[in-house]
Design a protein around this motif. Structure first.
Motif, PDB file in Angstrom:
ATOM      1  N   LYS A   1       0.842  -1.191   0.000  1.00 27.68           N
ATOM      2  CA  LYS A   1       0.000   0.000   0.000  1.00 27.68           C
ATOM      3  C   LYS A   1       0.880   1.243   0.000  1.00 27.68           C
ATOM      4  O   LYS A   1       1.802   1.365   0.806  1.00 27.68           O
ATOM      5  N   VAL A   2       0.604   2.161  -0.898  1.00 30.75           N
ATOM      6  CA  VAL A   2       1.370   3.390  -1.027  1.00 30.75           C
ATOM      7  C   VAL A   2       0.772   4.431  -0.084  1.00 30.75           C
ATOM      8  O   VAL A   2      -0.432   4.675  -0.099  1.00 30.75           O
ATOM      9  N   GLN A   3       1.617   5.025   0.728  1.00 29.70           N
ATOM     10  CA  GLN A   3       1.165   6.069   1.640  1.00 29.70           C
ATOM     11  C   GLN A   3       0.981   7.370   0.865  1.00 29.70           C
ATOM     12  O   GLN A   3       1.824   7.727   0.039  1.00 29.70           O
ATOM     13  N   PRO A   4      -0.130   8.083   1.102  1.00 31.30           N
ATOM     14  CA  PRO A   4      -0.338   9.348   0.391  1.00 31.30           C
ATOM     15  C   PRO A   4       0.689  10.385   0.827  1.00 31.30           C
ATOM     16  O   PRO A   4       1.067  10.454   1.994  1.00 31.30           O
ATOM     17  N   SER A   5       1.129  11.170  -0.124  1.00 29.46           N
ATOM     18  CA  SER A   5       2.096  12.211   0.188  1.00 29.46           C
ATOM     19  C   SER A   5       1.541  13.556  -0.237  1.00 29.46           C
ATOM     20  O   SER A   5       0.806  13.653  -1.217  1.00 29.46           O
ATOM     21  N   GLY A   6       1.878  14.568   0.490  1.00 33.31           N
ATOM     22  CA  GLY A   6       1.423  15.914   0.182  1.00 33.31           C
ATOM     23  C   GLY A   6       0.034  16.170   0.734  1.00 33.31           C
ATOM     24  O   GLY A   6      -0.704  15.250   1.085  1.00 33.31           O
ATOM     25  N   PRO A   7      -0.343  17.439   0.817  1.00 34.24           N
ATOM     26  CA  PRO A   7      -1.649  17.769   1.387  1.00 34.24           C
ATOM     27  C   PRO A   7      -2.822  17.262   0.548  1.00 34.24           C
ATOM     28  O   PRO A   7      -3.823  16.806   1.098  1.00 34.24           O
ATOM     29  N   LEU A   8      -2.713  17.328  -0.765  1.00 33.56           N
ATOM     30  CA  LEU A   8      -3.821  16.849  -1.602  1.00 33.56           C
ATOM     31  C   LEU A   8      -3.961  15.331  -1.535  1.00 33.56           C
ATOM     32  O   LEU A   8      -5.078  14.805  -1.536  1.00 33.56           O
ATOM     33  N   GLY A   9      -2.854  14.625  -1.460  1.00 30.94           N
ATOM     34  CA  GLY A   9      -2.908  13.171  -1.336  1.00 30.94           C
ATOM     35  C   GLY A   9      -3.533  12.739  -0.025  1.00 30.94           C
ATOM     36  O   GLY A   9      -4.339  11.809   0.028  1.00 30.94           O
ATOM     37  N   ARG A  10      -3.168  13.426   1.058  1.00 33.64           N
ATOM     38  CA  ARG A  10      -3.771  13.101   2.360  1.00 33.64           C
ATOM     39  C   ARG A  10      -5.248  13.461   2.384  1.00 33.64           C
ATOM     40  O   ARG A  10      -6.064  12.734   2.944  1.00 33.64           O
ATOM     41  N   TYR A  11      -5.619  14.602   1.772  1.00 33.43           N
ATOM     42  CA  TYR A  11      -7.028  14.996   1.714  1.00 33.43           C
ATOM     43  C   TYR A  11      -7.824  13.963   0.928  1.00 33.43           C
ATOM     44  O   TYR A  11      -8.913  13.570   1.336  1.00 33.43           O
TER      45      TYR A  11
ATOM     46  N   THR B   1     -12.902   7.689   0.930  1.00 31.11           N
ATOM     47  CA  THR B   1     -13.849   7.070   1.859  1.00 31.11           C
ATOM     48  C   THR B   1     -15.290   7.475   1.581  1.00 31.11           C
ATOM     49  O   THR B   1     -16.171   7.138   2.356  1.00 31.11           O
ATOM     50  N   SER B   2     -15.534   8.202   0.513  1.00 31.43           N
ATOM     51  CA  SER B   2     -16.873   8.652   0.108  1.00 31.43           C
ATOM     52  C   SER B   2     -17.540   9.479   1.197  1.00 31.43           C
ATOM     53  O   SER B   2     -18.729   9.331   1.481  1.00 31.43           O
ATOM     54  N   SER B   3     -16.793  10.375   1.788  1.00 30.44           N
ATOM     55  CA  SER B   3     -17.312  11.250   2.822  1.00 30.44           C
ATOM     56  C   SER B   3     -18.005  12.461   2.182  1.00 30.44           C
ATOM     57  O   SER B   3     -17.594  12.927   1.124  1.00 30.44           O
ATOM     58  N   PRO B   4     -19.066  12.986   2.815  1.00 28.57           N
ATOM     59  CA  PRO B   4     -19.722  14.182   2.269  1.00 28.57           C
ATOM     60  C   PRO B   4     -18.971  15.471   2.607  1.00 28.57           C
ATOM     61  O   PRO B   4     -19.373  16.540   2.173  1.00 28.57           O
ATOM     62  N   ALA B   5     -17.905  15.390   3.352  1.00 25.30           N
ATOM     63  CA  ALA B   5     -17.157  16.574   3.783  1.00 25.30           C
ATOM     64  C   ALA B   5     -16.621  17.422   2.618  1.00 25.30           C
ATOM     65  O   ALA B   5     -16.627  18.654   2.730  1.00 25.30           O
ATOM     66  N   PRO B   6     -16.145  16.859   1.499  1.00 22.67           N
ATOM     67  CA  PRO B   6     -15.649  17.726   0.413  1.00 22.67           C
ATOM     68  C   PRO B   6     -16.714  18.676  -0.136  1.00 22.67           C
ATOM     69  O   PRO B   6     -16.393  19.792  -0.548  1.00 22.67           O
ATOM     70  N   ILE B   7     -17.976  18.260  -0.121  1.00 24.49           N
ATOM     71  CA  ILE B   7     -19.054  19.147  -0.592  1.00 24.49           C
ATOM     72  C   ILE B   7     -19.175  20.330   0.356  1.00 24.49           C
ATOM     73  O   ILE B   7     -19.319  21.483  -0.077  1.00 24.49           O
TER      74      ILE B   7
ATOM     75  N   LEU C   1     -18.077  26.050   1.726  1.00 24.69           N
ATOM     76  CA  LEU C   1     -17.449  27.017   2.621  1.00 24.69           C
ATOM     77  C   LEU C   1     -16.398  27.851   1.878  1.00 24.69           C
ATOM     78  O   LEU C   1     -16.325  29.071   2.058  1.00 24.69           O
ATOM     79  N   ALA C   2     -15.610  27.212   1.034  1.00 24.54           N
ATOM     80  CA  ALA C   2     -14.587  27.931   0.264  1.00 24.54           C
ATOM     81  C   ALA C   2     -15.228  28.932  -0.693  1.00 24.54           C
ATOM     82  O   ALA C   2     -14.754  30.071  -0.829  1.00 24.54           O
ATOM     83  N   ILE C   3     -16.322  28.541  -1.348  1.00 23.73           N
ATOM     84  CA  ILE C   3     -17.014  29.453  -2.276  1.00 23.73           C
ATOM     85  C   ILE C   3     -17.610  30.630  -1.507  1.00 23.73           C
ATOM     86  O   ILE C   3     -17.545  31.779  -1.958  1.00 23.73           O
ATOM     87  N   THR C   4     -18.204  30.357  -0.344  1.00 21.73           N
ATOM     88  CA  THR C   4     -18.789  31.418   0.464  1.00 21.73           C
ATOM     89  C   THR C   4     -17.724  32.413   0.928  1.00 21.73           C
ATOM     90  O   THR C   4     -17.905  33.629   0.813  1.00 21.73           O
TER      91      THR C   4
END
Length: 93
Positions: free
Chosen positions: A41-51, A58-64, A69-72
């Motif tokens: 298993k490859v460990q994610p690297s960098g902030p975007l990989g960890r995000y 994990t199919s979380s609704p948090a990115p929506i 929030l970012a658009i607002t």
């Protein structure tokens, strides 16, 4: 048929064809050198990989919610810069 012999795995070898023993040995040698077992298993690297690993994979609704929030916040910052900061405690033009 000689071009197909290189694609056949060693356990499904074509032993009935004359001269196949040399190419089968080379093919068997090739397959014996391939790594066995599950892929590490490859460990994610960098902030975007960890995000991505934490929320998107994990199919979380948090990115929506994060996008809303970012658009607002971006919209408010633009609105403040072009409109609100000019009329604070001043007469309207």
């Amino acid at each position: 048929m000689s071009s197909i012999k290189s694609l056949v795995p060693p356990k499904i070898s074509v032993s009935g064809i004359a001269g196949a023993s040399g190419s089968t040995a080379a093919l068997s040698d090739f397959y014996s050198k391939l790594p066995k077992g599950p892929v590490p298993k490859v460990q994610p690297s960098g902030p975007l990989g960890r995000y991505y690993a934490r929320y998107i994979a994990t199919s979380s609704p948090a990115p929506i919610l994060h996008a809303a929030l970012a658009i607002t916040l971006t919209g408010y910052a633009i609105n403040y810069h072009f409109n609100l900061k000019h009329h604070k405690q001043k007469e309207h033009h």
